[in-house]
Design an enzyme around this catalytic site. Structure first.
Site, short mmCIF file in Angstrom:
data_model
loop_
_atom_site.label_atom_id
_atom_site.label_comp_id
_atom_site.label_asym_id
_atom_site.label_seq_id
_atom_site.Cartn_x
_atom_site.Cartn_y
_atom_site.Cartn_z
N TYR A 121 0.81 -1.18 0.06
CA TYR A 121 -0.14 0.17 -0.03
C TYR A 121 0.94 1.20 0.04
O TYR A 121 1.56 1.62 0.98
CB TYR A 121 -0.70 -0.13 1.17
CG TYR A 121 -1.81 1.25 1.45
CD1 TYR A 121 -2.00 2.07 0.30
CD2 TYR A 121 -2.50 1.22 2.69
CE1 TYR A 121 -2.91 3.29 0.66
CE2 TYR A 121 -3.31 2.70 2.77
CZ TYR A 121 -3.58 3.41 1.84
OH TYR A 121 -4.30 4.47 2.16
N LYS A 135 -2.02 -1.14 -3.88
CA LYS A 135 -2.92 -0.12 -4.08
C LYS A 135 -1.86 1.00 -4.16
O LYS A 135 -0.95 1.42 -3.02
CB LYS A 135 -3.68 0.03 -2.79
CG LYS A 135 -4.51 1.38 -2.73
CD LYS A 135 -5.22 1.56 -1.54
CE LYS A 135 -5.85 2.96 -1.27
NZ LYS A 135 -6.46 3.11 -0.12
#
Length: 303
Positions: free
Chosen positions: A138, A167
């Site tokens: 992330y 992400k």
């Protein structure tokens, strides 16, 4: 390793709490159904907008149990991990694995600014501990003060088979594109982390997006992905253009209170944020109401 489940619109689920800052189980269960029934392709527990940093392990465990029980396998459940210490991240990640999450998403440590080698050790240690459980990186430089480099992502996903994707919340479409291009040979998958760039991310090869706005207007957010993947690129772009002013207005509130405010304005009853955060000011709430009305939404009479 099967990564086909990693796709679509995935909301970082809001954490409804009562006046004592305990999870409100009935509201959480209802909220899960609301989003799944309206097209989300997964649920992210303890994302940034879920206020994960306000909760310790003992608070997260019952919340995750509720989420997994209510989802009942209808969509994948992802668990966000973002503590500073590697050992604590591993403990949380293993809790998620034991409880049955589909994947664990790991944020780079906040407050610190680790070297490339230190950051590699952090992510690699968690991946090794997870074993055959899929792990996601992330990248959120806006909240941590630094980004995960292209070279580090390349090294991690080529050395650790269970690091299957990430992400990217950098907001830099070139960054997103390069994370995809450089790692195609290992089927590394990237989701966009900016609600205003879902269309752009899909256009350069992202498999979906993690979007806080899917907590309160999931039909609109999911329509961007659904229209794009069905070949209706014009319709997808129009949906993106409709979403953008709403998401941009949210930035005028302190992070992350706007997501709950928006849900409350539309009758979702997501409650208040954890202190020290407070609901948006009256003037900001008026700004949110205005942009919703301009886009055809009805404001809850209770708000």
């Amino acid at each position: 390793m099967d990564t086909s489940f990693f796709k679509g619109i995935v909301p970082p689920i809001a954490t409804p709490i009562d006046e004592n800052e305990h999870v409100d189980e009935p509201r959480l269960r209802e909220h899960i159904d609301f989003m799944i029934e309206r097209g989300v392709k997964g649920i992210l527990a303890f994302g940034s907008n879920s206020e994960f940093y306000m909760m310790d392990k003992d608070e997260q465990e019952p919340i995750l149990k509720i989420i997994l029980d209510q989802v009942k396998g209808r969509v994948p459940v992802y668990m966000g991990v973002g503590t500073i210490r590697t050992k604590k991240c591993i403990e949380l990640a293993l809790m998620g694995k034991e409880m049955g999450v589909n994947a664990v998403s790991v944020l780079q440590p906040m407050f610190l600014k680790p070297s490339e080698d230190e950051l590699y050790t952090h992510f690699a240690s968690i991946a090794d501990a997870l074993g055959d459980t899929p792990m996601l990186l992330y990248n959120n430089p806006g909240r941590t003060g630094y980004g995960i480099s292209q070279d580090l992502v390349y090294r991690l996903c080529h050395e650790k088979e269970n690091i299957i994707g990430m992400k990217d919340s950098s907001g830099d479409i070139t960054q997103t594109e390069e994370f995809i291009r450089r790692n195609r040979d290992v089927n590394f998958k990237v989701m966009c982390g900016k609600d205003t760039a879902i269309y752009a991310g899909l256009a350069v090869g992202a498999v979906g997006a993690v979007c806080c706005t899917a907590n309160f207007i999931p039909e609109l957010v999911c329509s961007i992905y659904d229209k794009f993947t069905s070949g209706d690129w014009k319709g997808a772009l129009e949906a993106q253009f409709r979403l953008n002013p709403i998401r941009l207005q949210m930035d005028k509130s302190s992070f992350p209170v706007a997501m709950k405010d928006c849900g409350n304005l539309l009758g979702r009853d997501l409650g208040k944020p954890f202190l020290p955060n407070k609901p948006s000011t009256a003037s900001q709430l008026e700004g949110l109401k205005k942009v919703f009305i301009e886009n055809g939404y009805t404001i809850s009479e209770e708000k």
